[in-house]
Enzyme design. Structure first.
Site, PDB file in Angstrom:
ATOM      1  N   ASN A  38      -5.627  -9.550  -7.549  1.00  0.00           N
ATOM      2  CA  ASN A  38      -5.633 -10.292  -6.497  1.00  0.00           C
ATOM      3  C   ASN A  38      -6.872 -11.221  -6.145  1.00  0.00           C
ATOM      4  O   ASN A  38      -6.731 -12.180  -5.411  1.00  0.00           O
ATOM      5  CB  ASN A  38      -5.710  -9.220  -5.191  1.00  0.00           C
ATOM      6  CG  ASN A  38      -6.666  -8.021  -5.459  1.00  0.00           C
ATOM      7  OD1 ASN A  38      -6.237  -7.441  -6.349  1.00  0.00           O
ATOM      8  ND2 ASN A  38      -7.554  -8.015  -4.609  1.00  0.00           N
ATOM      9  N   THR A  80      14.385   5.191  10.304  1.00  0.00           N
ATOM     10  CA  THR A  80      15.657   4.378  10.525  1.00  0.00           C
ATOM     11  C   THR A  80      14.904   2.863   9.969  1.00  0.00           C
ATOM     12  O   THR A  80      13.749   2.502  10.057  1.00  0.00           O
ATOM     13  CB  THR A  80      15.582   4.196  12.025  1.00  0.00           C
ATOM     14  OG1 THR A  80      16.182   5.442  12.653  1.00  0.00           O
ATOM     15  CG2 THR A  80      16.623   3.021  12.458  1.00  0.00           C
ATOM     16  N   CYS A  95      -8.422  -8.582   1.721  1.00  0.00           N
ATOM     17  CA  CYS A  95      -8.338  -7.396   2.415  1.00  0.00           C
ATOM     18  C   CYS A  95      -9.530  -6.541   2.635  1.00  0.00           C
ATOM     19  O   CYS A  95      -9.688  -5.784   3.319  1.00  0.00           O
ATOM     20  CB  CYS A  95      -7.368  -6.408   1.398  1.00  0.00           C
ATOM     21  SG  CYS A  95      -6.278  -7.316   0.407  1.00  0.00           S
ATOM     22  N   THR A  99       0.740  -1.123   0.051  1.00  0.00           N
ATOM     23  CA  THR A  99       0.074   0.173   0.095  1.00  0.00           C
ATOM     24  C   THR A  99       0.891   1.427  -0.123  1.00  0.00           C
ATOM     25  O   THR A  99       0.704   2.075  -0.588  1.00  0.00           O
ATOM     26  CB  THR A  99      -0.959  -0.026   1.335  1.00  0.00           C
ATOM     27  OG1 THR A  99      -1.637  -1.239   1.118  1.00  0.00           O
ATOM     28  CG2 THR A  99      -1.593   1.188   1.273  1.00  0.00           C
ATOM     29  N   GLN A 142       0.879  -9.396  -6.252  1.00  0.00           N
ATOM     30  CA  GLN A 142       0.435 -10.684  -6.338  1.00  0.00           C
ATOM     31  C   GLN A 142       1.134 -11.644  -7.313  1.00  0.00           C
ATOM     32  O   GLN A 142       1.201 -12.841  -7.162  1.00  0.00           O
ATOM     33  CB  GLN A 142      -1.197 -10.715  -6.865  1.00  0.00           C
ATOM     34  CG  GLN A 142      -1.950 -10.416  -5.803  1.00  0.00           C
ATOM     35  CD  GLN A 142      -2.158 -11.253  -4.548  1.00  0.00           C
ATOM     36  OE1 GLN A 142      -1.837 -12.363  -4.749  1.00  0.00           O
ATOM     37  NE2 GLN A 142      -2.858 -10.695  -3.476  1.00  0.00           N
TER      38      GLN A 142
HETATM   39  N1  PLP Z   1      -1.909  -4.596  -4.052  1.00  0.00           N
HETATM   40  C1  PLP Z   1      -2.277  -5.949  -4.188  1.00  0.00           C
HETATM   41  C2  PLP Z   1      -2.649  -6.330  -5.686  1.00  0.00           C
HETATM   42  C3  PLP Z   1      -2.592  -6.810  -3.287  1.00  0.00           C
HETATM   43  O1  PLP Z   1      -3.251  -7.848  -3.432  1.00  0.00           O
HETATM   44  C4  PLP Z   1      -2.567  -6.102  -1.977  1.00  0.00           C
HETATM   45  C5  PLP Z   1      -3.146  -6.867  -0.611  1.00  0.00           C
HETATM   46  O2  PLP Z   1      -3.929  -7.736  -0.976  1.00  0.00           O
HETATM   47  C6  PLP Z   1      -2.065  -4.811  -1.897  1.00  0.00           C
HETATM   48  C7  PLP Z   1      -1.809  -4.178  -2.860  1.00  0.00           C
HETATM   49  C8  PLP Z   1      -1.962  -4.230  -0.507  1.00  0.00           C
HETATM   50  O3  PLP Z   1      -0.880  -4.964   0.225  1.00  0.00           O
HETATM   51  P1  PLP Z   1      -0.534  -4.573   1.750  1.00  0.00           P
HETATM   52  O4  PLP Z   1      -1.887  -4.812   2.679  1.00  0.00           O
HETATM   53  O5  PLP Z   1       0.279  -5.726   2.120  1.00  0.00           O
HETATM   54  O6  PLP Z   1      -0.217  -3.234   1.575  1.00  0.00           O
END
Ligand code: PLP
Length: 382
Positions: A152, A238, A325, A73, A180
């Site tokens: 995803n 850091t 998510c 993210t 992914q």
């Molecule tokens: N992008 C994609 C395609 C994802 O599948 C995900 C999490 O499922 C993310 C971004 C976000 O990952 P994170 O929650 O580790 O920041």
């Protein structure tokens, strides 16, 4: 107690034993701050350097092109907001697809709220973007196109190299969210032709809380956080040495396992698909039949609500409806809606994603649990 078969590797993976082993010394005796000039600091700095080189090698990049972040993210936010900040004044238009993860859509919408124009490119029934639609959307003031490498939810792989040929010819930057695809299929930033690429550690056996952004040398990008200048000023603070070491170890494992891992994942995934097709008449595959992550099986069970099915077999199979998510609502997945799925097909959808450690026995047990669950629910309806 039965341990459910884990088929949710697209949500997250366990930390590989080799990764944990590599990290542990950096949580204990090798605790130095990489900025310190004494031996403790130097050891930590060396470890961060080695981890950076390992991540770079996975992508065919140079070590200096890797910026460690806290997650995918954050890498996506840095890509979109950082490029927008660097090019503000010259450019004011962005392009994303309709099936991006919220970690791309939300920063894009935020930029739109600040006055940037945003084009959202539709996808076909398999979840694929047509590069011609991207070509048609580009403008003289387009700063960045951001199209995910693999989805995803349904696993569809986008034609990134074809899109890159178009963006490059028009002098537009290209970012891909490869959270992914890393560790599941080979990744090479030059073959893909991208300027920026996002990784997420916890999707390929590193811990949660570490990611990376590849930034091709010379790409205009401005910081979105300010501090003491670590990570070339793009991610100050850091360094989280153990996590970076973990990402480096996971990248090494992925390099060693690919491309054989791709074939193993595909054969487990296809065995599950075949068993389910034999047991469940009318089962529908969502996503592209061939241009799809080798570990991802996204299917709709006719006449069934995916959430009810998974809750019925909760002790036997751990999987997701839609994307983990943000799957705690009953709203139709934005990805399936963009693919034109009707409400009942979307309601019956379940995402089953296998991993390196999935076994044929687990596939058999999961297929049996899913088909028994479907039959049980159908009987209850009659
Ligand atoms: N992008 C994609 C395609 C994802 O599948 C995900 C999490 O499922 C993310 C971004 C976000 O990952 P994170 O929650 O580790 O920041």
């Amino acid at each position: 107690m039965n341990i459910p078969v884990y088929l949710d590797y697209n949500a997250t993976t366990p930390v590989a034993a080799e990764v944990l082993e590599a990290m542990l010394p950096y949580l204990a005796e090798r605790f130095g701050n990489p900025s310190s000039s004494h031996p403790y600091g130097r050891k930590a700095a060396e470890a961060v350097g080695a981890a950076r080189a390992s991540v770079a090698l996975l992508l065919g990049a140079a070590a200096g092109e890797i910026v460690f972040t806290g997650c995918a993210t954050e890498a996506n936010n840095l890509a979109l907001l950082g490029v927008a900040r660097a090019l503000a004044g010259e450019k004011r238009h962005l392009v994303v697809s309709a099936v991006e993860h919220p970690a791309v859509i939300e920063p894009a919408l935020y930029l739109q709220s600040e006055g940037w124009d945003l084009s959202v490119i539709p996808v076909d029934a398999y979840g694929r973007v047509d590069p011609a639609d991207i070509a048609a959307a580009l403008r003289a003031d387009t700063a960045l196109v951001s199209i995910m490498h693999a989805n995803n939810e349904v696993g569809t792989i986008q034609p990134i190299a074809e899109i890159a040929a178009i963006t490059k010819a028009r002098g537009v930057l290209l970012h891909t969210d490869a959270a992914q695809s890393a560790g599941k299929i080979p990744l090479d930033v030059d073959a893909l032709g991208v300027d920026l690429l996002t990784l997420a550690g916890h999707k390929f056996f590193a811990p949660k809380g570490v990611g990376a952004l590849y930034v091709r040398t010379g790409t205009p990008i401005a910081p979105i956080q300010f501090g003491a200048g670590q990570e070339q000023g793009l991610r100050p603070g850091t360094e989280n040495v153990p996590q970076m070491v973990g990402l480096g170890a996971a990248a090494r494992l992925a390099r060693e396992r690919l491309p054989a891992a791709t074939e193993k994942l595909r054969s487990l995934r296809d065995a599950l698909h075949q068993r389910l097709m034999a047991a469940v008449p009318g089962l529908i595959l969502n996503g592209h039949p061939t241009e799809r992550l080798p570990n991802t099986l996204h299917v709709s069970f006719p006449g069934i609500v995916g959430r009810e099915l998974l809750s019925r077999i909760d002790g036997r199979v751990a999987a997701s409806v839609g994307s983990a998510c943000h799957s705690d609502t009953d709203a139709v997945s934005g990805v399936l809606a963009a693919m034109g799925c009707d409400a009942s097909r979307a309601a019956g959808a379940v995402r089953l994603s296998v991993g390196w450690m999935t076994t044929p026995e687990e596939i058999e047990a999961a297929a049996a649990a899913l088909s028994e669950g479907v039959n049980g629910l159908l009987r209850r309806r009659r």
